[in-house]
Design a protein around this motif. Structure first.
Motif, short mmCIF file in Angstrom:
data_model
loop_
_atom_site.label_atom_id
_atom_site.label_comp_id
_atom_site.label_asym_id
_atom_site.label_seq_id
_atom_site.Cartn_x
_atom_site.Cartn_y
_atom_site.Cartn_z
N THR A 114 21.00 -33.78 3.36
CA THR A 114 19.56 -33.93 3.53
C THR A 114 19.35 -35.14 4.43
O THR A 114 19.89 -36.21 4.18
N ILE A 115 18.58 -34.94 5.47
CA ILE A 115 18.36 -36.01 6.44
C ILE A 115 16.87 -36.32 6.46
O ILE A 115 16.06 -35.46 6.82
N SER A 116 16.53 -37.54 6.07
CA SER A 116 15.12 -37.91 6.01
C SER A 116 14.83 -39.21 6.76
O SER A 116 13.74 -39.73 6.66
N GLY A 117 15.81 -39.69 7.52
CA GLY A 117 15.60 -40.91 8.29
C GLY A 117 16.56 -40.97 9.48
O GLY A 117 17.54 -40.22 9.54
N ILE A 118 16.25 -41.85 10.39
CA ILE A 118 17.06 -42.00 11.61
C ILE A 118 18.50 -42.37 11.27
O ILE A 118 19.44 -41.81 11.83
N ASP A 119 18.70 -43.30 10.36
CA ASP A 119 20.07 -43.70 9.99
C ASP A 119 20.84 -42.54 9.38
O ASP A 119 22.04 -42.39 9.63
N GLU A 120 20.16 -41.71 8.60
CA GLU A 120 20.82 -40.53 8.01
C GLU A 120 21.18 -39.51 9.09
O GLU A 120 22.21 -38.84 8.99
N LEU A 121 20.33 -39.37 10.11
CA LEU A 121 20.65 -38.47 11.22
C LEU A 121 21.88 -38.96 11.95
O LEU A 121 22.79 -38.18 12.26
N ILE A 122 21.94 -40.25 12.23
CA ILE A 122 23.11 -40.82 12.90
C ILE A 122 24.35 -40.58 12.06
O ILE A 122 25.38 -40.10 12.57
N GLU A 123 24.27 -40.89 10.78
CA GLU A 123 25.43 -40.69 9.88
C GLU A 123 25.82 -39.22 9.82
O GLU A 123 27.01 -38.89 9.87
N GLY A 124 24.86 -38.35 9.70
CA GLY A 124 25.14 -36.91 9.64
C GLY A 124 25.83 -36.40 10.88
O GLY A 124 26.78 -35.61 10.81
N MET A 125 25.35 -36.84 12.04
CA MET A 125 25.98 -36.42 13.29
C MET A 125 27.41 -36.95 13.38
O MET A 125 28.31 -36.25 13.85
#
Length: 183
Positions: free
Chosen positions: A74-85
């Motif tokens: 689940t991605i709900s923030g910019i840092d989570e998007l970076i980590e997910g990628m």
């Protein structure tokens, strides 16, 4: 037991494609790599085209499973998007490296074959839609071009890590691009 043989053949075919490319693909080489009796792969896939079709479907099925609810973070923030990628890139160039190489080889090989390449392209579009939903939810402006930029960056970094620099730290490039798109 027969379904197990088919699965072993497809796994071996993807490994073969990922390691040696499309030109190395043959029924006999797949049988050998899978440790199957001669002729096993051709029992499931009579022609090279049928084998390619089976491989394309197999890769698309595996990647669809990767996108199922609960499989993706689940991605709900910019840092989570970076980590997910970053996590996804590590998976695609680590445990799934053969599959990633095989997918790229098939995209190139089947570029002029709309029918055979469609499952891969359809899967790609699904991943783009998933990424676009995240981009929209995060409030990133111009979500379609932003999504395409992230997808292109990801492809470029994966290809670079798989072919040129296996130790490439992708995090700085991903973080910079995501933060630039979000600002």
């Amino acid at each position: 037991m027969p379904a197990v043989t088919r699965e072993r053949a497809l796994e071996a075919a993807v490994e073969l494609l990922g390691a040696e490319g499309v030109r190395a693909l043959s029924h006999a080489r797949v049988d050998e790599r899978a440790g199957l009796p001669a002729g096993s792969t051709s029992n499931w896939f009579r022609t090279r085209r049928a084998l390619l079709s089976g491989i394309v479907d197999w890769i698309a099925e595996r990647e669809r499973a990767d996108l199922e609810p609960g499989a993706m973070p689940t991605i709900s923030g910019i840092d989570e998007l970076i980590e997910g990628m970053c996590v996804m890139a590590d998976l695609q160039t680590g445990p799934f490296a053969a599959r990633t190489r095989a997918r790229y080889a098939l995209f190139l090989e089947l570029a002029d074959d709309p029918e055979l390449g469609e499952p891969l392209r359809r899967q790609r579009r699904e991943f783009e839609r998933w990424t676009e939903r995240i981009v929209i939810a995060l409030g990133i402006a111009d979500p379609v071009p932003a999504t395409r930029a992230l997808m292109a960056l990801g492809d470029g970094l994966l290809l670079h890590r798989l072919t040129v620099d296996p130790e490439l730290d992708m995090r700085p490039a991903i973080a910079r691009a995501v933060r630039a798109l979000a600002s």
